[in-house]
Design an enzyme around this catalytic site. Structure first.
Site, PDB file in Angstrom:
ATOM      1  N   ARG A  41      37.183  42.774   9.782  1.00  0.00           N
ATOM      2  CA  ARG A  41      37.489  41.531  10.567  1.00  0.00           C
ATOM      3  C   ARG A  41      38.937  41.167  10.000  1.00  0.00           C
ATOM      4  O   ARG A  41      39.722  40.511  10.846  1.00  0.00           O
ATOM      5  CB  ARG A  41      36.686  40.493  10.043  1.00  0.00           C
ATOM      6  CG  ARG A  41      35.235  40.222  10.995  1.00  0.00           C
ATOM      7  CD  ARG A  41      34.165  39.833  10.035  1.00  0.00           C
ATOM      8  NE  ARG A  41      34.152  38.567   9.995  1.00  0.00           N
ATOM      9  CZ  ARG A  41      33.833  37.699   8.892  1.00  0.00           C
ATOM     10  NH1 ARG A  41      33.227  38.382   7.652  1.00  0.00           N
ATOM     11  NH2 ARG A  41      33.923  36.576   8.723  1.00  0.00           N
ATOM     12  N   LYS A  91      39.448  27.624   8.725  1.00  0.00           N
ATOM     13  CA  LYS A  91      39.726  27.046   9.941  1.00  0.00           C
ATOM     14  C   LYS A  91      38.374  26.297  10.572  1.00  0.00           C
ATOM     15  O   LYS A  91      38.496  25.133  11.148  1.00  0.00           O
ATOM     16  CB  LYS A  91      40.054  28.396  10.993  1.00  0.00           C
ATOM     17  CG  LYS A  91      39.986  28.312  12.446  1.00  0.00           C
ATOM     18  CD  LYS A  91      40.362  29.673  12.845  1.00  0.00           C
ATOM     19  CE  LYS A  91      39.482  30.790  12.601  1.00  0.00           C
ATOM     20  NZ  LYS A  91      38.499  30.926  13.063  1.00  0.00           N
ATOM     21  N   ARG A 126      30.925  32.965   0.370  1.00  0.00           N
ATOM     22  CA  ARG A 126      30.778  31.868   1.509  1.00  0.00           C
ATOM     23  C   ARG A 126      29.176  31.980   1.906  1.00  0.00           C
ATOM     24  O   ARG A 126      28.546  32.839   1.709  1.00  0.00           O
ATOM     25  CB  ARG A 126      31.466  32.377   2.649  1.00  0.00           C
ATOM     26  CG  ARG A 126      31.261  31.430   3.809  1.00  0.00           C
ATOM     27  CD  ARG A 126      32.437  31.327   4.956  1.00  0.00           C
ATOM     28  NE  ARG A 126      32.254  32.512   5.539  1.00  0.00           N
ATOM     29  CZ  ARG A 126      33.003  32.591   6.750  1.00  0.00           C
ATOM     30  NH1 ARG A 126      34.023  31.591   7.076  1.00  0.00           N
ATOM     31  NH2 ARG A 126      32.810  33.783   7.791  1.00  0.00           N
ATOM     32  N   ARG A 172      26.150  35.221   5.972  1.00  0.00           N
ATOM     33  CA  ARG A 172      26.255  35.858   7.215  1.00  0.00           C
ATOM     34  C   ARG A 172      26.191  37.495   6.751  1.00  0.00           C
ATOM     35  O   ARG A 172      26.752  37.922   5.850  1.00  0.00           O
ATOM     36  CB  ARG A 172      27.489  35.527   7.754  1.00  0.00           C
ATOM     37  CG  ARG A 172      27.244  34.106   8.550  1.00  0.00           C
ATOM     38  CD  ARG A 172      28.510  33.614   9.031  1.00  0.00           C
ATOM     39  NE  ARG A 172      29.491  34.623   9.587  1.00  0.00           N
ATOM     40  CZ  ARG A 172      30.707  34.429   9.937  1.00  0.00           C
ATOM     41  NH1 ARG A 172      30.873  32.888  10.197  1.00  0.00           N
ATOM     42  NH2 ARG A 172      31.366  35.106  10.618  1.00  0.00           N
ATOM     43  N   ARG A 191      41.971  35.127  20.139  1.00  0.00           N
ATOM     44  CA  ARG A 191      41.912  36.045  19.038  1.00  0.00           C
ATOM     45  C   ARG A 191      42.936  37.250  19.383  1.00  0.00           C
ATOM     46  O   ARG A 191      43.094  37.912  18.390  1.00  0.00           O
ATOM     47  CB  ARG A 191      40.829  36.794  18.618  1.00  0.00           C
ATOM     48  CG  ARG A 191      40.107  35.604  17.659  1.00  0.00           C
ATOM     49  CD  ARG A 191      39.157  36.378  17.053  1.00  0.00           C
ATOM     50  NE  ARG A 191      38.088  35.138  16.591  1.00  0.00           N
ATOM     51  CZ  ARG A 191      37.383  35.159  15.368  1.00  0.00           C
ATOM     52  NH1 ARG A 191      37.464  36.227  14.639  1.00  0.00           N
ATOM     53  NH2 ARG A 191      36.616  34.196  14.998  1.00  0.00           N
TER      54      ARG A 191
HETATM   55  P1  ADP Z   1      35.290  34.930  11.238  1.00  0.00           P
HETATM   56  O1  ADP Z   1      34.582  34.391  10.030  1.00  0.00           O
HETATM   57  O2  ADP Z   1      35.603  36.303  11.263  1.00  0.00           O
HETATM   58  O3  ADP Z   1      36.299  33.974  11.815  1.00  0.00           O
HETATM   59  P2  ADP Z   1      33.537  33.936  13.443  1.00  0.00           P
HETATM   60  O4  ADP Z   1      32.466  33.434  13.107  1.00  0.00           O
HETATM   61  O5  ADP Z   1      34.698  33.130  14.326  1.00  0.00           O
HETATM   62  O6  ADP Z   1      34.063  34.904  12.410  1.00  0.00           O
HETATM   63  O7  ADP Z   1      33.213  35.317  14.407  1.00  0.00           O
HETATM   64  C1  ADP Z   1      32.402  36.127  14.160  1.00  0.00           C
HETATM   65  C2  ADP Z   1      32.478  37.361  14.951  1.00  0.00           C
HETATM   66  O8  ADP Z   1      32.102  36.850  16.548  1.00  0.00           O
HETATM   67  C3  ADP Z   1      33.720  38.118  15.355  1.00  0.00           C
HETATM   68  O9  ADP Z   1      33.758  39.048  14.203  1.00  0.00           O
HETATM   69  C4  ADP Z   1      33.530  38.811  16.399  1.00  0.00           C
HETATM   70  O10 ADP Z   1      32.973  39.770  16.407  1.00  0.00           O
HETATM   71  C5  ADP Z   1      33.005  37.721  17.368  1.00  0.00           C
HETATM   72  N1  ADP Z   1      33.985  36.678  17.949  1.00  0.00           N
HETATM   73  C6  ADP Z   1      34.390  35.573  17.706  1.00  0.00           C
HETATM   74  N2  ADP Z   1      35.364  35.133  18.473  1.00  0.00           N
HETATM   75  C7  ADP Z   1      35.753  36.207  19.100  1.00  0.00           C
HETATM   76  C8  ADP Z   1      36.794  36.128  20.149  1.00  0.00           C
HETATM   77  N3  ADP Z   1      37.732  35.275  20.440  1.00  0.00           N
HETATM   78  N4  ADP Z   1      36.869  37.475  20.817  1.00  0.00           N
HETATM   79  C9  ADP Z   1      35.967  38.450  20.472  1.00  0.00           C
HETATM   80  N5  ADP Z   1      35.090  38.437  19.661  1.00  0.00           N
HETATM   81  C10 ADP Z   1      34.953  37.207  18.799  1.00  0.00           C
END
Ligand code: ADP
Ligand code: ZN
Length: 209
Positions: free
Chosen positions: A164, A13, A122, A153, A88
């Protein structure tokens, strides 16, 4: 043009968002990147966010929305934006709908086994945000754009990955139902460019360009 990207961790994404930004000139608002910056700041909010992120849990909806809202109304968002990682949950989608409509939703799909595989391998660039993978051809451990050594990460470790993906599974169907006809679904089983091609056509048809 206001676009929402849906997709599990590892679906590609973020990579897709970068291509859309390049071709359509609208900024990518990555909720994960925004939270990682806040976490780094060491503020009270940062510590709270860090606690959720490191375990792979979602930050509470209301907090997340407050943070996003601040970003949404900055100058560079006037022409539109790509929401990468927000909403989300169905509740987040409803909060967003109170302040703005979205033009389209792109849902990036990949089977779960493949997501897990991609996530453990990754790697990210701490300098420019480029995403790479140890399994991709030509991987050297250095950023292909700026040569900075890549890192993994914390939440790309197995336990957090499981958490997740579970969170994603639970929330995706209500979100897809909420957005209904606005949703365009694409598989990211192929290369990044193969994933992007139908999305680009879809966005051009929408009159984004
Ligand atoms: P991923 O690779 O899981 O898509 P992101 O980098 O988008 O990871 O997000 C990392 C973390 O940031 C999530 O696991 C969550 O803890 C937090 N986070 C990101 N977007 C949201 C959201 N819309 N609502 C709540 N928490 C979020
Ligand atoms: Zn880089």
């Amino acid at each position: 043009m206001k676009l929402v990207l849906l997709g599990a961790a590892g679906s590609g994404k973020g990579t897709l968002a970068k291509k859309i930004t390049r071709d359509f000139g609208i900024p990518q608002l990555s909720m994960g990147d925004i939270f990682r910056d806040i976490a780094k700041s060491g503020s009270e909010l940062g510590l709270l966010v860090q606690k959720y992120m490191s375990s792979g849990a979602l930050v509470p909806d209301q907090t997340t929305f407050e943070v996003l809202k601040e970003r949404l109304f900055q100058d560079d968002c006037k022409k539109g934006y790509i929401l990468d990682g927000f909403p989300r949950t169905l509740d987040q989608a409803k909060l967003l709908a109170k302040v703005t409509d979205v033009d389209a939703v792109v849902s990036v799909e990949l089977p779960f086994e493949e997501l897990e595989k991609r996530l453990v391998s990754r790697r990210n660039c701490p300098n420019c945000g480029e995403i790479d993978n140890t399994e991709y051809e030509g991987y050297t451990g250095k950023c292909r754009k700026c040569q900075t050594p890549l890192f993994q990460r914390d939440d790309d470790k197995p336990e957090a990955i499981k958490a997740r993906l579970e969170v994603y599974k639970k929330n995706i169907t209500p979100l897809i139902n909420f957005y209904g006809d606005k949703v365009f679904t694409v598989s990211s089983a192929g290369s990044p460019d193969e994933t992007y091609r139908p999305v680009k056509t879809f966005l051009e048809k929408l009159g984004a360009k």
